[in-house]
Motif scaffolding. Structure first.
Motif, short mmCIF file in Angstrom:
data_model
loop_
_atom_site.label_atom_id
_atom_site.label_comp_id
_atom_site.label_asym_id
_atom_site.label_seq_id
_atom_site.Cartn_x
_atom_site.Cartn_y
_atom_site.Cartn_z
N UNK A 43 0.82 -1.21 0.00
CA UNK A 43 0.00 0.00 0.00
C UNK A 43 0.86 1.26 0.00
N UNK A 44 0.22 2.40 -0.04
CA UNK A 44 0.93 3.67 -0.17
C UNK A 44 1.77 4.04 1.04
N UNK A 45 1.56 3.35 2.18
CA UNK A 45 2.39 3.60 3.37
C UNK A 45 3.54 2.61 3.48
N UNK A 46 3.60 1.65 2.55
CA UNK A 46 4.67 0.66 2.56
C UNK A 46 4.30 -0.64 3.23
N UNK A 47 3.09 -0.76 3.74
CA UNK A 47 2.65 -2.03 4.33
C UNK A 47 2.48 -3.07 3.23
N UNK A 48 2.91 -4.30 3.52
CA UNK A 48 2.82 -5.40 2.56
C UNK A 48 1.76 -6.37 3.04
N UNK A 49 0.82 -6.68 2.16
CA UNK A 49 -0.22 -7.64 2.49
C UNK A 49 -0.10 -8.86 1.61
N UNK A 50 -0.08 -10.03 2.24
CA UNK A 50 -0.07 -11.29 1.52
C UNK A 50 -1.42 -11.95 1.77
N UNK A 51 -2.18 -12.19 0.71
CA UNK A 51 -3.55 -12.70 0.77
C UNK A 51 -4.50 -11.75 1.48
N UNK A 52 -4.18 -10.47 1.49
CA UNK A 52 -5.08 -9.43 1.97
C UNK A 52 -4.83 -8.18 1.14
N UNK A 53 -5.87 -7.43 0.86
CA UNK A 53 -5.71 -6.18 0.11
C UNK A 53 -5.67 -4.97 1.03
N UNK A 54 -5.78 -5.19 2.34
CA UNK A 54 -5.81 -4.09 3.29
C UNK A 54 -4.83 -4.35 4.44
N UNK A 55 -3.52 -4.36 4.16
CA UNK A 55 -2.56 -4.67 5.23
C UNK A 55 -2.58 -3.63 6.35
#
Length: 122
Positions: A43-55
């Motif tokens: 996401x735009x803050x740098x959070x990485x989500x694996x199998x989620x679109x809202x980390x």
């Protein structure tokens, strides 16, 4: 950008600002075209989500994680049953469920709260 191999196809890109189908507006994504599933989002803050679109964290995994050696250096929350080769907790851990450790438990400096069972296999 599409990547195709023998029997598998992926799309990588950045969702446009009005993208609502997958919830990845302005986010980098990796989509599995073959399975019809979003696999990874940054996401735009740098959070990485694996199998989620809202980390919700720097690394947010929706599903099981396999680790041969895990060090928890900050406060941690473990939900469900965890199986590790090594467990090292230097702050606090909140556990819902149980932990199975196959090699060594070391460095427990904080507290482990809510643990229903810890198994250490010799």
């Amino acid at each position: 950008m599409r990547f195709s191999g023998s029997g598998r196809s992926y799309t990588a890109g950045v969702g446009n600002a009005s993208e609502t189908t997958f919830g990845v507006a302005n986010d980098f994504f990796l989509y599995d075209d073959t399975a019809g599933a979003m696999r990874m989002v940054v996401d735009s803050t740098g959070n990485v989500g694996i199998s989620t679109t809202n980390p919700q964290a720097l690394l947010h995994v929706n599903g099981a994680i396999s680790a041969s050696n895990m060090t928890l250096s900050g406060d941690a929350t473990l939900n469900g049953t965890s199986s590790l080769n090594y467990l090292n907790v230097s702050n606090n851990a909140v556990v819902t469920g149980s932990i199975t450790v196959t090699q060594a438990v070391q460095g427990i400096q904080g507290q482990i709260v809510g643990l229903t069972r810890i198994m250490y296999n010799l």
